[in-house]
Design an enzyme around this catalytic site. Structure first.
Site, mmCIF file in Angstrom:
data_model
loop_
_atom_site.group_PDB
_atom_site.id
_atom_site.type_symbol
_atom_site.label_atom_id
_atom_site.label_comp_id
_atom_site.label_asym_id
_atom_site.label_seq_id
_atom_site.Cartn_x
_atom_site.Cartn_y
_atom_site.Cartn_z
ATOM 1 C CG ASP A 86 56.089 -1.029 -38.703
ATOM 2 O OD1 ASP A 86 56.629 -1.182 -39.809
ATOM 3 O OD2 ASP A 86 55.209 -0.180 -38.496
ATOM 4 C CG ASP A 155 55.139 4.488 -41.167
ATOM 5 O OD1 ASP A 155 53.922 4.303 -40.975
ATOM 6 O OD2 ASP A 155 55.954 3.557 -41.304
#
Length: 275
Positions: A86, A155
């Site tokens: 993202d 992440d």
């Protein structure tokens, strides 16, 4: 007729979100991807039915997974992000002037593509000249690089499916070797309310490899229980003892110098998981 997204957070609990508009849904090579616009939390990235990030509260997660390790390391120049397609963690990393290069290693190129299209507030630095986007397997990438990165940020999505290999001692050993001699590693490590066994095992695995291992918490409304853990492993610098006396030189909405220290103070039931 109202349209609602139901996210099954654990076997016996779920959250629901009222949808304003469905922006994209598709099946990628690795997962079901959707980006929806919700009334309560704005635009939201959903992978395999699990909310990954929202415009409303993404800053909490991205600031804490980034600024704790980058302010702990005295001179972070090269950073690797495993996952994080993202782009929110890239955005936060590039707030640090010492950083010369950040590599984003994301296995699913469609996550990057759709987030750049529909989540510009989060993905805004993916085209920064300092950022290299590498589409591929993070485990293989880490294995192929040695003594290269000052900070590695995992992440990842939850420890199931494609992300399962990103949790555990064998991968953390590879990360240790991929880091420079004073490098730091951090990973999101789930909620101690619903998945205490994951938090405990990850901490144990990291502690067996890194001389300094710490656990800290952040309040993230979107994530199950709203109470989220991060585990940090360091070869040299202790994030609890770092000197933060200099003025904070970046703009944040959640992270502060005071919070950097305070987040390591754990409730007893969480502290017990580190023993």
């Amino acid at each position: 007729m109202d349209l609602w997204l139901r996210e099954g957070q654990i076997e016996d609990a779920a959250m629901t979100y009222k949808i304003k508009e469905t922006l994209v849904t598709k099946k990628t090579k690795y997962q079901e991807l959707a980006i929806v616009d919700t009334y309560a939390l704005g635009r939201m990235l959903v992978l395999d039915g699990i909310v990954q990030t929202t415009v409303k509260d993404e800053y909490v997660y991205h600031e804490m997974i980034t600024h704790i390790p980058l302010f702990t390391h005295p001179n972070p120049q090269k950073v690797l992000i495993v996952g994080g397609g993202d782009g929110g963690t890239v955005r936060e990393v590039l707030k640090h002037e010492t950083v010369e290069k950040v590599v984003l290693c994301e296995i699913d190129e469609q996550v990057v593509y759709e987030c750049k299209k529909y989540l510009p507030e989060i993905s805004c630095e993916l085209d920064n000249p300092k950022c290299e986007v590498f589409i591929g397997d993070g485990i293989k990438y880490v294995h192929q690089h040695r003594n290269e990165f000052d900070v590695i940020i995992v992440d990842s999505t939850d420890p199931f499916g494609a992300a399962e290999g990103l949790f555990g001692g064998s991968f953390y050993k590879e990360i240790y070797n991929c880091l420079t001699e004073d490098g730091i590693f951090i990973a999101q490590t789930e909620t101690p309310f619903y998945l205490p066994e994951v938090v405990k095992q990850v901490y144990k695995d990291a502690k067996e490899i890194f001389p300094i291992t710490r656990l800290f918490m952040a309040g993230i409304p979107t994530y199950p229980s709203g109470f989220w853990s991060f585990t940090i492993g360091s070869k040299k610098y202790d994030p609890k003892e770092v000197d933060l006396s200099s003025t904070l030189n970046i703009n944040t909405k959640y992270y502060t110098k005071e919070l950097h220290k305070a987040c390591f103070v754990l409730p007893k039931f969480v502290e017990d998981l580190t023993r």
